[in-house]
Design a protein around this motif. Structure first.
Motif, PDB file in Angstrom:
ATOM      1  N   VAL A  19       0.890  -1.173   0.000  1.00 30.94           N
ATOM      2  CA  VAL A  19       0.000   0.000   0.000  1.00 30.94           C
ATOM      3  C   VAL A  19       0.919   1.212   0.000  1.00 30.94           C
ATOM      4  O   VAL A  19       1.526   1.542   1.021  1.00 30.94           O
ATOM      5  CB  VAL A  19      -0.922   0.011   1.231  1.00 30.94           C
ATOM      6  CG1 VAL A  19      -1.823   1.240   1.209  1.00 30.94           C
ATOM      7  CG2 VAL A  19      -1.770  -1.254   1.288  1.00 30.94           C
ATOM      8  N   PRO A  20       1.065   1.896  -1.134  1.00 34.09           N
ATOM      9  CA  PRO A  20       2.134   2.890  -1.287  1.00 34.09           C
ATOM     10  C   PRO A  20       1.850   4.255  -0.671  1.00 34.09           C
ATOM     11  O   PRO A  20       2.583   5.207  -0.934  1.00 34.09           O
ATOM     12  CB  PRO A  20       2.278   3.004  -2.808  1.00 34.09           C
ATOM     13  CG  PRO A  20       0.913   2.711  -3.321  1.00 34.09           C
ATOM     14  CD  PRO A  20       0.348   1.664  -2.401  1.00 34.09           C
ATOM     15  N   PHE A  21       0.798   4.357   0.119  1.00 38.50           N
ATOM     16  CA  PHE A  21       0.469   5.630   0.757  1.00 38.50           C
ATOM     17  C   PHE A  21       0.145   5.360   2.226  1.00 38.50           C
ATOM     18  O   PHE A  21      -0.003   4.204   2.650  1.00 38.50           O
ATOM     19  CB  PHE A  21      -0.730   6.297   0.059  1.00 38.50           C
ATOM     20  CG  PHE A  21      -1.852   5.349  -0.264  1.00 38.50           C
ATOM     21  CD1 PHE A  21      -2.794   4.986   0.694  1.00 38.50           C
ATOM     22  CD2 PHE A  21      -1.960   4.796  -1.538  1.00 38.50           C
ATOM     23  CE1 PHE A  21      -3.811   4.102   0.403  1.00 38.50           C
ATOM     24  CE2 PHE A  21      -2.988   3.903  -1.841  1.00 38.50           C
ATOM     25  CZ  PHE A  21      -3.914   3.551  -0.872  1.00 38.50           C
ATOM     26  N   SER A  22       0.048   6.417   2.997  1.00 38.58           N
ATOM     27  CA  SER A  22      -0.326   6.285   4.399  1.00 38.58           C
ATOM     28  C   SER A  22      -1.790   5.885   4.516  1.00 38.58           C
ATOM     29  O   SER A  22      -2.597   6.129   3.605  1.00 38.58           O
ATOM     30  CB  SER A  22      -0.080   7.595   5.144  1.00 38.58           C
ATOM     31  OG  SER A  22       1.303   7.913   5.154  1.00 38.58           O
ATOM     32  N   THR A  23      -2.129   5.262   5.634  1.00 37.32           N
ATOM     33  CA  THR A  23      -3.502   4.807   5.840  1.00 37.32           C
ATOM     34  C   THR A  23      -4.000   5.227   7.216  1.00 37.32           C
ATOM     35  O   THR A  23      -3.217   5.491   8.130  1.00 37.32           O
ATOM     36  CB  THR A  23      -3.605   3.273   5.732  1.00 37.32           C
ATOM     37  OG1 THR A  23      -2.749   2.665   6.713  1.00 37.32           O
ATOM     38  CG2 THR A  23      -3.210   2.795   4.351  1.00 37.32           C
TER      39      THR A  23
END
Length: 379
Positions: free
Chosen positions: A228-232
């Motif tokens: 998951v290449p972004f913050s969550t």
């Protein structure tokens, strides 16, 4: 190999569940290391019934290698195990037991290499660090790091032995766990307009979390090393109300952010502060506060450090990787400034599950890896 399995059998026998007293397992490890001549330092934890441990073998000089593991495991309650999770069971080369993969397998290997190192005339020291409550958000390592910093311990490199299947990890996301506290006004449910429903306020904040997630997904900050290449951000727990016929005056939402390396989350917390004001305005009043429960930084260690290059070579790996789960490595790098890699036996896919296991062959690989690392880093 027999020693490592024996070590693992002893370690698994301690039900060192996170959040529970850990004196028994720390005392056993401390005695083991003292018996082979290691210099040990027991470090009082931030809660009175827990402690960490630091040990050194070899000369009292700067440099050398630090191996680190956490002693705690996740609970087994509600899981359907085929046998006692705190009795190591072997079948077809698999060693079953809670913590066998995450991460008492590496801890067992640490004790084996310590035994071997104690028989050598090391030029640089081998250090071992054992923490607690890692499974609660890397809580227990903080007191240990403060003690090492106060003692001016300076090492050449650090290996955190989380289960990576002996891949060499140099990056992982950081985390902020927080609570959203919504306070409304109680009233009889026959006329809910006389109150202010805290659960509705919480529902509004959950919607705001969804909006924040959309912002994270479409923002400029991306790190394609991660699955998951972004913050969550996600809400994991919600609690509110005391009776169906009472307008609830209190509701809490417990949530977490997983942040790509380099993000500290401050801007996102400020965004949620503004969201809280939007929700209370829409509700005509009430109060919403944010409480940070715990946090740890991400890891983004350079790939050209000596510890990384050597770990790749001795683990037989051609490339580094980024991990989709958090570890204590980010804290070691932030607090002590030590170059870190994450590399250990077993698979994270086995962690936290019933019938968790590690294989003998994985422990063999780690024993050989650590032996070579000590030969190169401490001699």
């Amino acid at each position: 190999m027999t020693l490592t399995v024996d070590n693992l059998r002893e370690l698994v026998s301690f039900p060192s569940v996170c959040g529970e007293p850990n004196g028994d397992i720390i005392s056993w490890i401390e005695q083991f290391l003292s018996n082979i001549g290691a210099r040990t330092l027991r470090v009082a934890g931030d809660r009175p019934d827990a402690s960490g441990l630091f040990a050194t073998i070899g000369p009292d000089v700067e440099g050398g290698l630090l191996l680190s593991a956490h002693s705690d495991v996740v609970p087994v309650a509600g899981q359907n195990w085929s046998s006692d999770p705190f009795v190591l069971r072997e079948s077809a080369g698999k060693l079953f037991g809670r913590g066998s993969a995450d991460m008492k397998g590496f801890l067992a290997c640490m004790l084996t290499i310590a035994t071997k190192a104690a028989r050598q005339n090391l030029k640089r020291p081998l250090h071992l660090a054992v923490s607690y409550d890692e499974e609660l958000g890397c809580l227990g390592v903080h007191s240990l790091l403060r003690a090492l910093d106060a003692a001016n311990v300076r090492v050449g490199g650090c290996i955190i032995g989380e289960p990576t299947e002996m891949q060499v990890g140099v990056a992982h996301k950081g985390k902020i766990a927080f609570r959203i506290i919504c306070r409304g006004e109680a009233a009889h449910s026959s006329n809910p307009f006389k109150g202010r429903n805290a659960i509705e306020m919480a529902a509004g904040m959950v919607e705001e979390l969804r909006g924040l997630q959309d912002h994270m997904r479409t923002g400029m900050d991306q790190d394609t090393r991660f699955a998951v290449p972004f913050s969550t951000v996600q809400a994991g727990l919600i609690a509110g109300g005391c009776a169906l016929n009472i307008v609830p005056e209190l509701c809490t939402v417990t949530a977490e952010m997983r942040l790509i390396p380099g993000q500290d989350g401050k801007a996102y917390l400020e965004w949620l502060g503004e969201a809280a004001r939007r929700v209370t305005t829409a509700m005509g009043g009430g109060e919403i506060t944010l409480e940070v429960l715990n946090a740890y930084p991400g890891l983004d260690s350079p790939a050209d450090t000596a510890i990384c290059s050597l770990a790749l070579h001795e683990a037989g790996q051609n490339s580094i990787c980024a991990l989709d789960y958090g570890t204590e490595a980010g804290l070691f790098r932030e607090k002590l400034g030590v170059p870190c890699v994450v590399c250990g036996p077993g698979s994270i896919s086995q962690a936290h599950k019933p019938d968790e296991y590690i294989t003998r062959s994985e422990l063999d690989r780690c024993d050989l890896f650590l032996e070579k690392m000590v030969q190169k880093f401490c001699n």
